[in-house]
Design a protein around this motif. Structure first.
Motif, PDB file in Angstrom:
ATOM      1  N   GLY A  92       0.818  -1.219   0.000  1.00  0.00           N
ATOM      2  CA  GLY A  92       0.000   0.000   0.000  1.00  0.00           C
ATOM      3  C   GLY A  92       0.845   1.259   0.000  1.00  0.00           C
ATOM      4  O   GLY A  92       0.563   2.211  -0.731  1.00  0.00           O
ATOM      5  N   ALA A  93       1.890   1.262   0.816  1.00  0.00           N
ATOM      6  CA  ALA A  93       2.793   2.424   0.851  1.00  0.00           C
ATOM      7  C   ALA A  93       3.459   2.633  -0.498  1.00  0.00           C
ATOM      8  O   ALA A  93       3.600   3.766  -0.972  1.00  0.00           O
ATOM      9  N   CYS A  94       3.846   1.543  -1.135  1.00  0.00           N
ATOM     10  CA  CYS A  94       4.482   1.647  -2.440  1.00  0.00           C
ATOM     11  C   CYS A  94       3.493   2.144  -3.496  1.00  0.00           C
ATOM     12  O   CYS A  94       3.848   2.933  -4.371  1.00  0.00           O
ATOM     13  N   GLY A  95       2.245   1.710  -3.399  1.00  0.00           N
ATOM     14  CA  GLY A  95       1.228   2.192  -4.325  1.00  0.00           C
ATOM     15  C   GLY A  95       1.009   3.689  -4.196  1.00  0.00           C
ATOM     16  O   GLY A  95       0.921   4.405  -5.203  1.00  0.00           O
ATOM     17  N   PHE A  96       0.933   4.183  -2.963  1.00  0.00           N
ATOM     18  CA  PHE A  96       0.806   5.617  -2.751  1.00  0.00           C
ATOM     19  C   PHE A  96       2.021   6.362  -3.288  1.00  0.00           C
ATOM     20  O   PHE A  96       1.903   7.425  -3.889  1.00  0.00           O
ATOM     21  N   ALA A  97       3.221   5.807  -3.057  1.00  0.00           N
ATOM     22  CA  ALA A  97       4.445   6.454  -3.528  1.00  0.00           C
ATOM     23  C   ALA A  97       4.495   6.504  -5.056  1.00  0.00           C
ATOM     24  O   ALA A  97       4.905   7.511  -5.632  1.00  0.00           O
ATOM     25  N   CYS A  98       4.058   5.431  -5.702  1.00  0.00           N
ATOM     26  CA  CYS A  98       4.033   5.419  -7.176  1.00  0.00           C
ATOM     27  C   CYS A  98       3.039   6.452  -7.704  1.00  0.00           C
ATOM     28  O   CYS A  98       3.343   7.176  -8.658  1.00  0.00           O
ATOM     29  N   LEU A  99       1.875   6.533  -7.097  1.00  0.00           N
ATOM     30  CA  LEU A  99       0.898   7.532  -7.510  1.00  0.00           C
ATOM     31  C   LEU A  99       1.453   8.936  -7.298  1.00  0.00           C
ATOM     32  O   LEU A  99       1.305   9.805  -8.157  1.00  0.00           O
ATOM     33  N   GLY A 100       2.104   9.150  -6.171  1.00  0.00           N
ATOM     34  CA  GLY A 100       2.709  10.455  -5.910  1.00  0.00           C
ATOM     35  C   GLY A 100       3.756  10.822  -6.952  1.00  0.00           C
ATOM     36  O   GLY A 100       3.822  11.966  -7.410  1.00  0.00           O
ATOM     37  N   PHE A 101       4.566   9.843  -7.355  1.00  0.00           N
ATOM     38  CA  PHE A 101       5.573  10.101  -8.383  1.00  0.00           C
ATOM     39  C   PHE A 101       4.922  10.435  -9.718  1.00  0.00           C
ATOM     40  O   PHE A 101       5.329  11.388 -10.400  1.00  0.00           O
TER      41      PHE A 101
END
Length: 171
Positions: A92-101
């Motif tokens: 989940g954290a990685c998904g948020f980080a990818c969306l943020g990028f």
């Protein structure tokens, strides 16, 4: 060659978001303990994949109009997660980080073409933000609880996230 200047955009936002995106699988790989020699070999492969991802982030920052490098950076992050699978919270954290990028690259690209009001830009991207805010916590919660409860928990978390998003984005 004429065109928009990278310095005129938001390169630090793009680089920072890319660094956070790549830091999530890196940190997850560092805290996991290899149990077999195969898993320790995966660590080297993850390092190579994340290095390619870092180069893709840098190239996406230098040439924000090319969507290929941003996609490659996200793909490298996903491959790193596949090679060293984390817990559901890490996904989940990685998904948020990818969306943020991806949002940072879009912001940087649009800012290279002229002045940009951040408030208006965020308002225009509200559907994407609400979608991520609703689905990601629900998916993480569903992965953490036992299978019999996962659908109910995901639905409840989704409804709570929709209510929070409605209050935040409609006010």
């Amino acid at each position: 060659m004429t065109g928009p200047s990278v310095a005129a955009g938001r390169p630090m936002v793009c680089l920072s978001a890319g660094a956070v995106m790549l830091a999530v699988p890196t940190a997850l790989a560092l805290v996991s303990e290899p149990a077999t020699p195969q898993e320790s070999t995966n660590g080297l492969v993850v390092a190579v994949v994340l290095t390619i991802g870092a180069m893709a982030v840098a190239l996406a920052t230098l040439r924000p109009s090319s969507g290929v490098m941003a996609a490659l950076a996200v793909l490298c992050t996903a491959v790193a997660l596949l090679l060293d699978p984390p817990e559901a919270l890490g996904d989940g954290a990685c998904g948020f980080a990818c969306l943020g990028f991806l949002l940072a690259v879009r912001l940087h690209r649009q800012a290279t073409h002229g002045e940009l009001d951040i408030g208006e830009w965020l308002h225009a991207h509200r559907p994407m933000l609400v979608g991520a805010a609703v689905t990601t916590p629900a998916a993480v919660a569903a992965a953490v609880v036992p299978v019999g409860w996962s659908l109910l928990v995901a639905a409840l978390i989704g409804v709570v996230c929709v209510a929070i998003s409605a209050v935040v984005f409609l006010t």
